[in-house]
Structure formats: C-alpha cells, structure tokens
Enzyme design. Structure first.
Site, PDB file in Angstrom:
ATOM      1  N   ASP A   7       0.675  -1.717   0.180  1.00 29.78           N
ATOM      2  CA  ASP A   7       0.436  -0.015  -0.056  1.00 29.78           C
ATOM      3  C   ASP A   7       0.850   1.392  -0.484  1.00 29.78           C
ATOM      4  OD1 ASP A   7      -1.917   1.620   0.267  1.00 29.78           O
ATOM      5  OD2 ASP A   7      -1.818   1.521   2.149  1.00 29.78           O
ATOM      6  N   GLU A  68      -1.455  -1.277  -4.825  1.00 33.43           N
ATOM      7  CA  GLU A  68      -2.619   0.185  -4.669  1.00 33.43           C
ATOM      8  C   GLU A  68      -2.554   0.351  -6.190  1.00 33.43           C
ATOM      9  OE1 GLU A  68      -5.012   0.315  -1.503  1.00 33.43           O
ATOM     10  OE2 GLU A  68      -4.628   2.622  -1.997  1.00 33.43           O
ATOM     11  N   ASP A 141      -2.490   1.126   7.296  1.00 31.36           N
ATOM     12  CA  ASP A 141      -1.664   0.458   6.051  1.00 31.36           C
ATOM     13  C   ASP A 141      -1.085  -0.254   5.553  1.00 31.36           C
ATOM     14  OD1 ASP A 141      -0.824   4.276   5.223  1.00 31.36           O
ATOM     15  OD2 ASP A 141      -1.373   3.113   7.375  1.00 31.36           O
TER      16      ASP A 141
END
Lengths: 183, 183
Positions: A7, A68, A141
C-alpha cells in the site's frame, strides 16, 4: 502462492505477505510498515522506501507483488508522494522480474468483503477473519497491504483458472476442427 | 558546475545537461529524451526510465540534478505517470548522493525568460539564446530539461552567493561583538 501486498505511501508504506491459494485457508507470513520522516527531502524518503521494499523482497521471496493502484484526486495533498512511492514499488518488483498486479481500492474491498463500497472497519474485520488473526494489524496501511495480498491470491488465481479454462476450450475446439478436416 | 535537468514523464522523459556558472556563458553538453512505449506495463516503463537516467548520470557525471516539481492537477490524465517517473528520477539521483533541486514550471519560466507566465515559445527562444544553439532541441520535453538545468545553475548559484554573503555578514558581526567584549 506467496504474495507481497504494497500500500504505497511516502510517510507510511504498508507491506503484507500472504501465503495461500484459492479454496484453501490463507495465512499471514508477515506485515509491517516502512516509515519515512517528513523532515527529510522527498528523494531521501523514496530511497528509504526502495531499500525497505528490497529488504522485504529479499526476506520473503514472494511469487508476485500486488500494488494499490493510485488515482489522481484533486482533494488529496499527499497524492503526489503516494504516486512517487508507487513508482518505486513497481520498479523494485519489476527489476526482479516478479509478476506485478495493480488493484484499485474498490477491487480490494469487493474481493475481501464482497462489497466494493465497504468501509475500513468492514474490510479490516474480513482481513482478520480470512487470515485467522487475533486482531487487526495497525496502522491501517499495514492492514490494507494484507487486503491487497489477499485480493491478489484470489483474483490472480481466479483469472488464471479462467484463462486456463478458456485455453482448454480453444484447444478442444481446434482439435475438433482438425478432426473434421482429416475425416 | 554541471547540471542534469530532468523533465519527468512516462512516455517522454526529457534530459538535458548544461555546464556553466553565473556571469559566464552557459553551454549545452547533451540533450535527449528517454522514451517508453505505452504498450508496456507501467512497471517496465519505469525500469526503462531508471536505466536510462542511470546511463545519463554515468556518462555526464553532473554535480547536481534538477527535477521539475510535479503538481496534482485534476485535468491531467497523465499526472500519475509523471509523478511516478519523477519519483524514479529522485531515487536515481539520491542513490548517488547528488544534490537534487526541484523547480516548478513557473520558476523555470521566470528564471529563463524573466516572466513566470511566459509561453512555451518564449521559453524555447530564450533557451536557444542562452545556450547559443542554432535551433531548439525537440521534442518540448528535451527543451524543458535544458531550461530546468539553466534555472538550476542560475538559481542554485544565486542562493549560494546569497548564503555566502549572509554567512560573511554574520561572521563579521560575531567578530565585532567579540572585539567589543575584549575591549
């Protein structure tokens, strides 16, 4: 199949490693966050992220990396740093020849919770359940990186199975055509 | 002082090397563009940019690197790729311990043409004049990289001279204070 989910972020870059395959329980191998101080120049922070991700890849040797997908949103002041960090994540994985997939936040939500508009809490609860954890890793996260890795194991395998099925159908059709010609 | 200017972009990443110092004519050492095909995955394109920039740094050994500062604009579909490419540029330079500066497009326009809102043609004409070229390098990304390098030679040196003057003043003031105390 072992997947490293990333992420991307400049202040906190979430990383999570998941082992598993479709139809069998998934397991968390490791989870964490690469942090960089906002007092440092952006270039140095990106180098820290690069080194951190390299260390995670060295340690866990994943079969694939899921990052992501970042979108431009005018309402976010951190979007440039996030995009830069995602660029580093992609390069670090591509240099090693690892398969890379990008999943959007709504793809991750849909894969993990069945709802593309699920909130953080719902997604987090599903991550805990899917990986049979006692509590959700923090910060968010880190949990998001696990959700990305789970998504990739399931989606990656699903599309692989679909491709395999399509390829099998095509091979069958080809074989039948050839059979008809040779009659 | 030798500066590598980088105008980051995923499809065309402009690079330009300028030699010079304030008050003396600047000269262009080299200029070009690192191109990547939009048919390739983003990760591979970023690796190509990384390798290309490393090759430019190996060949020209600049004293500093100037990268265009990228802003989030909701009207641009290419902004994410540009941000990712700029992240790669920053990492490639920072890994070598090179000083890095980021200049905004309006800082570059102001430094090169005296007008922060100058158009492309005005800036291009000034780049040709400052570097005493016979024509403006193409594409625009290459010319922009030269403008960035020029900006850095001038702004970097100017701020250095300012810092030097301030440091000199402070040293003088300190010396005078000590002199007064010892009287």
């Amino acid at each position: 199949m072992r997947v490293l989910g990333i992420d991307p972020g400049l202040t906190r870059c979430g990383v999570g490693v998941v082992d598993g395959s479709v139809g069998r329980p998934l397991s968390m191998v490791d989870v964490g966050v690469i942090r960089t101080s906002s007092d440092l120049p952006v270039a140095e922070r990106l180098v820290t992220i690069e080194k951190g991700l390299d260390a995670w890849l060295d340690e866990h040797r994943p079969d694939a990396v899921a990052v992501e997908r970042v979108f431009a949103r005018s309402d976010s002041s951190t979007i440039m740093g996030t995009a830069q960090a995602s660029g580093i994540a992609l390069v670090v994985a591509a240099r090693r020849g690892l398969p890379i997939a990008m999943h959007t936040p709504s793809e991750v939500k849909a894969a993990v919770s069945g709802n593309g508009r699920a909130d953080k809490a719902q997604v987090g609860a599903m991550v805990v359940r899917i990986l049979r954890l006692t509590e959700l890793p923090k910060p968010a996260d880190a949990a998001d990186a696990l959700a990305l890795a789970i998504t990739h194991v399931w989606r990656g395998s699903a599309s692989n199975r679909l491709e395999a099925a399509v390829a099998q159908q095509q091979a069958l059709a080809k074989a039948q055509k050839q059979k008809m010609r040779t009659r």
